[in-house]
Design a protein around this motif. Structure first.
Motif, PDB file in Angstrom:
ATOM      1  N   LYS A   5       0.843  -1.200   0.000  1.00  0.00           N
ATOM      2  CA  LYS A   5       0.000   0.000   0.000  1.00  0.00           C
ATOM      3  C   LYS A   5       0.880   1.252   0.000  1.00  0.00           C
ATOM      4  N   GLU A   6       1.982   1.184   0.721  1.00  0.00           N
ATOM      5  CA  GLU A   6       2.924   2.306   0.785  1.00  0.00           C
ATOM      6  C   GLU A   6       3.464   2.640  -0.619  1.00  0.00           C
ATOM      7  N   THR A   7       3.712   1.628  -1.416  1.00  0.00           N
ATOM      8  CA  THR A   7       4.205   1.838  -2.778  1.00  0.00           C
ATOM      9  C   THR A   7       3.131   2.485  -3.632  1.00  0.00           C
ATOM     10  N   LEU A  11       3.554   6.112  -5.482  1.00  0.00           N
ATOM     11  CA  LEU A  11       3.300   6.344  -6.905  1.00  0.00           C
ATOM     12  C   LEU A  11       2.277   7.459  -7.093  1.00  0.00           C
ATOM     13  N   ARG A  12       1.245   7.464  -6.277  1.00  0.00           N
ATOM     14  CA  ARG A  12       0.212   8.505  -6.364  1.00  0.00           C
ATOM     15  C   ARG A  12       0.759   9.872  -5.980  1.00  0.00           C
ATOM     16  N   ILE A  13       1.635   9.914  -4.972  1.00  0.00           N
ATOM     17  CA  ILE A  13       2.248  11.185  -4.566  1.00  0.00           C
ATOM     18  C   ILE A  13       3.094  11.746  -5.705  1.00  0.00           C
ATOM     19  N   VAL A  14       3.931  10.909  -6.285  1.00  0.00           N
ATOM     20  CA  VAL A  14       4.797  11.376  -7.374  1.00  0.00           C
ATOM     21  C   VAL A  14       3.952  11.785  -8.580  1.00  0.00           C
ATOM     22  N   PHE A  15       2.919  11.028  -8.895  1.00  0.00           N
ATOM     23  CA  PHE A  15       2.034  11.390 -10.002  1.00  0.00           C
ATOM     24  C   PHE A  15       1.388  12.751  -9.745  1.00  0.00           C
ATOM     25  N   PHE A  16       0.894  12.961  -8.538  1.00  0.00           N
ATOM     26  CA  PHE A  16       0.272  14.233  -8.163  1.00  0.00           C
ATOM     27  C   PHE A  16       1.268  15.378  -8.332  1.00  0.00           C
ATOM     28  N   LEU A  17       2.477  15.209  -7.807  1.00  0.00           N
ATOM     29  CA  LEU A  17       3.496  16.261  -7.916  1.00  0.00           C
ATOM     30  C   LEU A  17       3.956  16.454  -9.363  1.00  0.00           C
ATOM     31  N   ALA A  18       3.945  15.392 -10.145  1.00  0.00           N
ATOM     32  CA  ALA A  18       4.319  15.502 -11.563  1.00  0.00           C
ATOM     33  C   ALA A  18       3.294  16.339 -12.324  1.00  0.00           C
ATOM     34  N   LYS A  19       2.012  16.140 -12.029  1.00  0.00           N
ATOM     35  CA  LYS A  19       0.970  16.955 -12.674  1.00  0.00           C
ATOM     36  C   LYS A  19       1.141  18.418 -12.313  1.00  0.00           C
ATOM     37  N   ILE A  20       1.410  18.696 -11.049  1.00  0.00           N
ATOM     38  CA  ILE A  20       1.631  20.068 -10.589  1.00  0.00           C
ATOM     39  C   ILE A  20       2.860  20.646 -11.286  1.00  0.00           C
ATOM     40  N   LYS A  32      -0.094  18.465   3.723  1.00  0.00           N
ATOM     41  CA  LYS A  32      -1.526  18.353   3.995  1.00  0.00           C
ATOM     42  C   LYS A  32      -2.330  18.322   2.689  1.00  0.00           C
ATOM     43  N   SER A  33      -1.938  19.160   1.746  1.00  0.00           N
ATOM     44  CA  SER A  33      -2.626  19.217   0.453  1.00  0.00           C
ATOM     45  C   SER A  33      -2.415  17.924  -0.338  1.00  0.00           C
ATOM     46  N   ILE A  34      -1.203  17.400  -0.290  1.00  0.00           N
ATOM     47  CA  ILE A  34      -0.911  16.134  -0.979  1.00  0.00           C
ATOM     48  C   ILE A  34      -1.748  15.020  -0.360  1.00  0.00           C
ATOM     49  N   SER A  35      -1.727  14.963   0.963  1.00  0.00           N
ATOM     50  CA  SER A  35      -2.458  13.940   1.701  1.00  0.00           C
ATOM     51  C   SER A  35      -3.948  13.986   1.379  1.00  0.00           C
ATOM     52  N   LYS A  36      -4.500  15.173   1.379  1.00  0.00           N
ATOM     53  CA  LYS A  36      -5.929  15.345   1.119  1.00  0.00           C
ATOM     54  C   LYS A  36      -6.278  14.998  -0.332  1.00  0.00           C
ATOM     55  N   ALA A  37      -5.477  15.486  -1.266  1.00  0.00           N
ATOM     56  CA  ALA A  37      -5.756  15.255  -2.688  1.00  0.00           C
ATOM     57  C   ALA A  37      -5.689  13.774  -3.056  1.00  0.00           C
TER      58      ALA A  37
END
Length: 140
Positions: A5-7, A11-20, A32-37
């Motif tokens: 689940k951690e992986t 992957l979702r964190i990096v994808f989110f930051l990549a879009k940004i 907090k914003s990453i966690s919520k999104a």
């Protein structure tokens, strides 16, 4: 091979930051914003962010207006790179990564082990080929 689940979260964190990053390379996002999104418990998100910073995939900005951003271009970060940060035992079968673990005591002579090893190598090569920019630009 089942990813932790951690992986998945990493992957979702990096994808989110990549879009940004693609929208605005200079934007810094707080945890907090990453966690919520991404619907990741904040304490777990912080733990993962720390690992990704240590691996130089993302960078941290400290202070009142601090946060996180990618440390490199999305086209330079592969799925495999992120997966390798979190998954320590990446083998699809124990016999591939642990010599002497074969219950039949075949080790290097086992045709099943050799076949699994080939499959694993192809899987890892595929994961290294897929970049976050590819994922963002695709219509999966």
């Amino acid at each position: 091979m089942k990813l932790k689940k951690e992986t998945d979260y990493a992957l979702r964190i990096v994808f989110f930051l990549a879009k940004i990053y693609i929208e605005n390379a200079n934007e810094i996002i707080d945890s907090k914003s990453i966690s919520k999104a991404e619907h990741i418990p904040e304490s777990f998100c912080l733990k993962i962010l720390k690992k990704l910073v240590k691996a130089k995939i993302i960078k941290v900005y400290r202070g009142v207006s601090g946060g996180y951003s990618l440390d490199k271009e999305p086209c330079d970060i592969s799925l495999g790179e992120v997966i390798h940060v979190i998954e320590k035992d990446e083998a699809i079968n124990t016999c591939i990564c642990t010599p002497g673990s074969c219950s039949n005591q075949r080790d290097g002579r086992c045709p099943v082990r050799n076949s699994l090893s080939l499959i694993q190598n192809e899987l890892f090569k595929s994961m290294e080929k897929i970049k976050f920019s590819d994922i963002i630009n695709s219509s999966f």
